[in-house]
Design a protein around this motif. Structure first.
Motif, mmCIF file in Angstrom:
data_model
loop_
_atom_site.group_PDB
_atom_site.id
_atom_site.type_symbol
_atom_site.label_atom_id
_atom_site.label_comp_id
_atom_site.label_asym_id
_atom_site.label_seq_id
_atom_site.Cartn_x
_atom_site.Cartn_y
_atom_site.Cartn_z
ATOM 1 N N ARG A 151 0.829 -1.216 0.000
ATOM 2 C CA ARG A 151 0.000 0.000 0.000
ATOM 3 C C ARG A 151 0.857 1.257 0.000
ATOM 4 O O ARG A 151 0.554 2.230 -0.689
ATOM 5 C CB ARG A 151 -0.927 0.021 1.206
ATOM 6 C CG ARG A 151 -2.077 -0.951 1.119
ATOM 7 C CD ARG A 151 -2.958 -0.797 2.337
ATOM 8 N NE ARG A 151 -4.057 -1.746 2.328
ATOM 9 C CZ ARG A 151 -5.051 -1.712 3.198
ATOM 10 N NH1 ARG A 151 -5.087 -0.800 4.144
ATOM 11 N NH2 ARG A 151 -6.015 -2.599 3.126
ATOM 12 N N MET A 152 1.922 1.237 0.793
ATOM 13 C CA MET A 152 2.806 2.396 0.865
ATOM 14 C C MET A 152 3.503 2.639 -0.468
ATOM 15 O O MET A 152 3.618 3.779 -0.922
ATOM 16 C CB MET A 152 3.841 2.211 1.984
ATOM 17 C CG MET A 152 4.699 3.440 2.203
ATOM 18 S SD MET A 152 3.793 4.956 2.562
ATOM 19 C CE MET A 152 3.238 4.627 4.210
ATOM 20 N N GLU A 153 3.953 1.592 -1.108
ATOM 21 C CA GLU A 153 4.593 1.738 -2.416
ATOM 22 C C GLU A 153 3.605 2.319 -3.435
ATOM 23 O O GLU A 153 3.978 3.162 -4.249
ATOM 24 C CB GLU A 153 5.155 0.401 -2.900
ATOM 25 C CG GLU A 153 6.394 -0.041 -2.149
ATOM 26 C CD GLU A 153 7.519 0.988 -2.193
ATOM 27 O OE1 GLU A 153 7.758 1.604 -3.257
ATOM 28 O OE2 GLU A 153 8.154 1.190 -1.136
ATOM 29 N N ALA A 154 2.351 1.885 -3.386
ATOM 30 C CA ALA A 154 1.329 2.410 -4.291
ATOM 31 C C ALA A 154 1.103 3.898 -4.038
ATOM 32 O O ALA A 154 0.981 4.692 -4.982
ATOM 33 C CB ALA A 154 0.024 1.634 -4.135
ATOM 34 N N ARG A 155 1.057 4.288 -2.788
ATOM 35 C CA ARG A 155 0.879 5.713 -2.452
ATOM 36 C C ARG A 155 2.053 6.539 -2.938
ATOM 37 O O ARG A 155 1.891 7.624 -3.481
ATOM 38 C CB ARG A 155 0.721 5.901 -0.943
ATOM 39 C CG ARG A 155 -0.624 5.505 -0.438
ATOM 40 C CD ARG A 155 -0.758 5.834 1.033
ATOM 41 N NE ARG A 155 -2.062 5.403 1.521
ATOM 42 C CZ ARG A 155 -2.517 5.636 2.725
ATOM 43 N NH1 ARG A 155 -1.763 6.294 3.591
ATOM 44 N NH2 ARG A 155 -3.698 5.227 3.092
ATOM 45 N N LYS A 156 3.260 6.042 -2.722
ATOM 46 C CA LYS A 156 4.459 6.757 -3.163
ATOM 47 C C LYS A 156 4.453 6.928 -4.680
ATOM 48 O O LYS A 156 4.774 7.998 -5.194
ATOM 49 C CB LYS A 156 5.718 6.015 -2.727
ATOM 50 C CG LYS A 156 5.999 6.099 -1.254
ATOM 51 C CD LYS A 156 7.264 5.302 -0.947
ATOM 52 C CE LYS A 156 7.587 5.237 0.511
ATOM 53 N NZ LYS A 156 8.802 4.436 0.775
ATOM 54 N N ALA A 157 4.098 5.872 -5.389
ATOM 55 C CA ALA A 157 4.057 5.927 -6.856
ATOM 56 C C ALA A 157 3.023 6.952 -7.311
ATOM 57 O O ALA A 157 3.272 7.726 -8.248
ATOM 58 C CB ALA A 157 3.736 4.555 -7.427
ATOM 59 N N LYS A 158 1.888 6.980 -6.663
ATOM 60 C CA LYS A 158 0.839 7.936 -7.013
ATOM 61 C C LYS A 158 1.326 9.372 -6.812
ATOM 62 O O LYS A 158 1.107 10.242 -7.658
ATOM 63 C CB LYS A 158 -0.412 7.674 -6.163
ATOM 64 C CG LYS A 158 -1.595 8.525 -6.540
ATOM 65 C CD LYS A 158 -2.818 8.138 -5.709
ATOM 66 C CE LYS A 158 -4.007 8.992 -6.100
ATOM 67 N NZ LYS A 158 -5.199 8.652 -5.290
ATOM 68 N N ILE A 159 2.037 9.616 -5.712
ATOM 69 C CA ILE A 159 2.569 10.951 -5.436
ATOM 70 C C ILE A 159 3.626 11.321 -6.455
ATOM 71 O O ILE A 159 3.650 12.445 -6.973
ATOM 72 C CB ILE A 159 3.131 11.013 -3.996
ATOM 73 C CG1 ILE A 159 1.991 10.935 -2.991
ATOM 74 C CG2 ILE A 159 3.953 12.270 -3.779
ATOM 75 C CD1 ILE A 159 2.439 10.714 -1.559
ATOM 76 N N ARG A 160 4.502 10.391 -6.789
ATOM 77 C CA ARG A 160 5.558 10.661 -7.765
ATOM 78 C C ARG A 160 4.987 10.988 -9.133
ATOM 79 O O ARG A 160 5.513 11.806 -9.874
ATOM 80 C CB ARG A 160 6.486 9.453 -7.883
ATOM 81 C CG ARG A 160 7.440 9.306 -6.735
ATOM 82 C CD ARG A 160 8.451 8.179 -7.012
ATOM 83 N NE ARG A 160 8.998 7.726 -5.757
ATOM 84 C CZ ARG A 160 8.758 6.543 -5.193
ATOM 85 N NH1 ARG A 160 7.994 5.657 -5.796
ATOM 86 N NH2 ARG A 160 9.308 6.223 -4.046
#
Length: 92
Positions: free
Chosen positions: A80-89
């Motif tokens: 979930r955290m990786e998905a959030r980071k990717a979305k922000i990037r």
């Protein structure tokens, strides 16, 4: 009520600090007052954050005590955290 702060520095330090303050159109006393006020504001922010964090922790424990907590396993949380980071990037 205003209060007075006194401290000691050597003459060379005082002279150089006065020169710097004067070059900025202010007195050494003004510069010291501004620094003190900035430090106080930073401390207010720290205290405010500490209060907020304490409230958040207490709310989490209350939720746990009421049996309303939801736990997520490590791999799911990481995903979930990786998905959030990717979305922000991808926003930039």
């Amino acid at each position: 009520m205003d209060t007075r702060i006194q401290f000691r520095v050597d003459e060379e330090t005082k002279r150089l600090a006065q020169q710097m303050a004067e070059s900025q159109g202010r007195t050494l006393s003004d510069a010291c007052r501004e620094l003190t006020e900035q430090m106080a504001e930073q401390q207010r922010k720290v205290l405010s954050h500490d209060t907020w964090l304490t409230e958040q922790v207490n709310q989490a424990f209350d939720k746990f005590d009421q049996g309303k907590s939801v736990f997520i396993d490590h791999d799911s949380a990481k995903s979930r955290m990786e998905a959030r980071k990717a979305k922000i990037r991808n926003r930039g």
